[in-house]
Design a protein around this motif. Structure first.
Motif, short mmCIF file in Angstrom:
data_model
loop_
_atom_site.label_atom_id
_atom_site.label_comp_id
_atom_site.label_asym_id
_atom_site.label_seq_id
_atom_site.Cartn_x
_atom_site.Cartn_y
_atom_site.Cartn_z
N ILE A 1 52.94 48.32 -36.72
CA ILE A 1 52.84 47.36 -35.63
C ILE A 1 54.16 47.30 -34.86
N ALA A 2 54.04 47.35 -33.53
CA ALA A 2 55.19 47.18 -32.63
C ALA A 2 55.09 45.80 -32.00
N VAL A 3 56.23 45.16 -31.80
CA VAL A 3 56.28 43.82 -31.20
C VAL A 3 57.09 43.91 -29.91
N LEU A 4 56.51 43.38 -28.84
CA LEU A 4 57.18 43.39 -27.53
C LEU A 4 57.26 41.97 -26.99
N THR A 5 58.47 41.54 -26.65
CA THR A 5 58.68 40.25 -26.02
C THR A 5 58.90 40.47 -24.54
N ILE A 6 58.21 39.66 -23.74
CA ILE A 6 58.34 39.69 -22.29
C ILE A 6 59.14 38.46 -21.90
N SER A 7 60.33 38.66 -21.34
CA SER A 7 61.16 37.52 -20.95
C SER A 7 62.27 37.97 -20.00
N ASP A 8 62.53 37.13 -19.02
CA ASP A 8 63.65 37.37 -18.11
C ASP A 8 64.94 36.79 -18.66
N THR A 9 64.87 35.95 -19.67
CA THR A 9 66.06 35.24 -20.13
C THR A 9 66.42 35.48 -21.59
N HIS B 1 52.45 44.46 -43.49
CA HIS B 1 52.41 45.51 -42.46
C HIS B 1 53.81 46.01 -42.18
N VAL B 2 53.90 47.09 -41.41
CA VAL B 2 55.18 47.72 -41.11
C VAL B 2 55.56 47.43 -39.65
N LEU B 3 56.73 46.86 -39.45
CA LEU B 3 57.27 46.69 -38.10
C LEU B 3 57.87 48.03 -37.71
N ILE B 4 57.13 48.76 -36.89
CA ILE B 4 57.55 50.13 -36.55
C ILE B 4 58.52 50.15 -35.39
N ASP B 5 58.47 49.14 -34.52
CA ASP B 5 59.39 49.06 -33.39
C ASP B 5 59.34 47.65 -32.82
N ARG B 6 60.42 47.30 -32.15
CA ARG B 6 60.47 45.98 -31.50
C ARG B 6 61.21 46.14 -30.19
N GLY B 7 60.65 45.55 -29.14
CA GLY B 7 61.26 45.67 -27.83
C GLY B 7 61.30 44.36 -27.09
N ASP C 1 58.29 42.14 -15.73
CA ASP C 1 58.08 43.03 -14.60
C ASP C 1 56.91 43.94 -14.94
N ILE C 2 55.93 44.00 -14.07
CA ILE C 2 54.71 44.76 -14.34
C ILE C 2 55.03 46.18 -14.80
N TYR C 3 55.95 46.85 -14.12
CA TYR C 3 56.21 48.25 -14.41
C TYR C 3 57.00 48.46 -15.70
N GLN C 4 57.91 47.55 -16.02
CA GLN C 4 58.63 47.65 -17.29
C GLN C 4 57.67 47.39 -18.46
N ILE C 5 56.79 46.40 -18.29
CA ILE C 5 55.81 46.10 -19.34
C ILE C 5 54.90 47.30 -19.54
N ALA D 1 55.32 50.42 -18.80
CA ALA D 1 56.01 51.59 -19.34
C ALA D 1 56.15 51.50 -20.85
N ARG D 2 56.59 50.34 -21.35
CA ARG D 2 56.79 50.20 -22.79
C ARG D 2 55.46 50.24 -23.54
N VAL D 3 54.46 49.52 -23.04
CA VAL D 3 53.16 49.51 -23.73
C VAL D 3 52.53 50.89 -23.69
N SER D 4 52.63 51.59 -22.57
CA SER D 4 52.08 52.95 -22.46
C SER D 4 52.74 53.88 -23.47
N GLN D 5 54.04 53.73 -23.64
CA GLN D 5 54.79 54.55 -24.60
C GLN D 5 54.24 54.33 -26.01
N TRP D 6 54.00 53.08 -26.37
CA TRP D 6 53.49 52.80 -27.71
C TRP D 6 52.03 53.21 -27.87
#
Length: 184
Positions: free
Chosen positions: A14-22, A43-49, A54-58, A60-65
């Motif tokens: 499982i990868a965890v992604l936080t969306i935040s400007d701050t 479970h295994v935390l395989i990556d964290r971001g 920003d639509i494109y940053q989000i 890009a990261r989700v597409s990569q995973w």
């Protein structure tokens, strides 16, 4: 009487992604909450971001995973509200092959007691793409804990049944997740 066979626990990557400007990794209590909960469950935390809202940053990261052969689940926190900077649903929806049509409604129902009427503003969502379950939760530790405990923990545990998300996820190390069992 119906009989269900005993199944073994299959940890998921499982990868965890936080969306935040701050937030930074040091101040990201929501992402840390998800990481702690999934690891406690085995479970295994395989990556964290952490990316800006920003639509494109989000995307890009989700597409990569989604493309990564090792990632089976992406848990996201943040960016699901109504402010102009809340872009998670718009970023993720086009990436999904199939949407989990009741996820947002179920999240709002189970979180009402804890979060109150602000749960109405949650645009929590989930779907599957390339064998990866992608779940978008609000950006508070309480919402992440509720989403995990009330919905995701059981849906990502290969021992629960008769059916959950695990059979629909990409296999790891040549081992396919256990299929849904039917009652005899």
């Amino acid at each position: 009487m119906a009989h269900l066979t005993q199944r073994l626990f299959q940890p998921l990557n499982i990868a965890v992604l936080t969306i935040s400007d701050t937030r930074t990794f040091d101040t990201d209590t929501s992402g840390q909450t998800l990481a702690d909960l999934l690891q406690t469950a085995g479970h295994v935390l395989i990556d964290r971001g952490l990316v800006k809202d920003d639509i494109y940053q989000i995307r890009a990261r989700v597409s990569q995973w989604i493309a990564d052969p090792k990632v089976q689940v992406v848990l996201m926190t943040g960016g699901t509200g109504f402010t102009p900077r809340d872009n998670t649903p718009q970023a993720v929806a086009p990436l999904l092959d199939k949407h989990v049509d009741g996820f947002g409604e179920l999240f709002r129902q189970v979180s009402l007691a804890e979060i109150g009427m602000s749960t109405l503003q949650s645009r929590a969502m989930a779907g599957v793409s390339n064998g990866v379950l992608v779940c978008c939760l609000p950006g508070s530790p309480g919402a992440c804990r509720t989403g995990w405990e009330q919905i995701l923990a059981g849906q990502l545990d290969s021992r629960t049944g008769p059916c959950n998300f695990t059979p629909h996820l990409k296999p790891q190390d040549g081992v396919a997740p256990t299929a849904c069992e039917t009652r005899a």
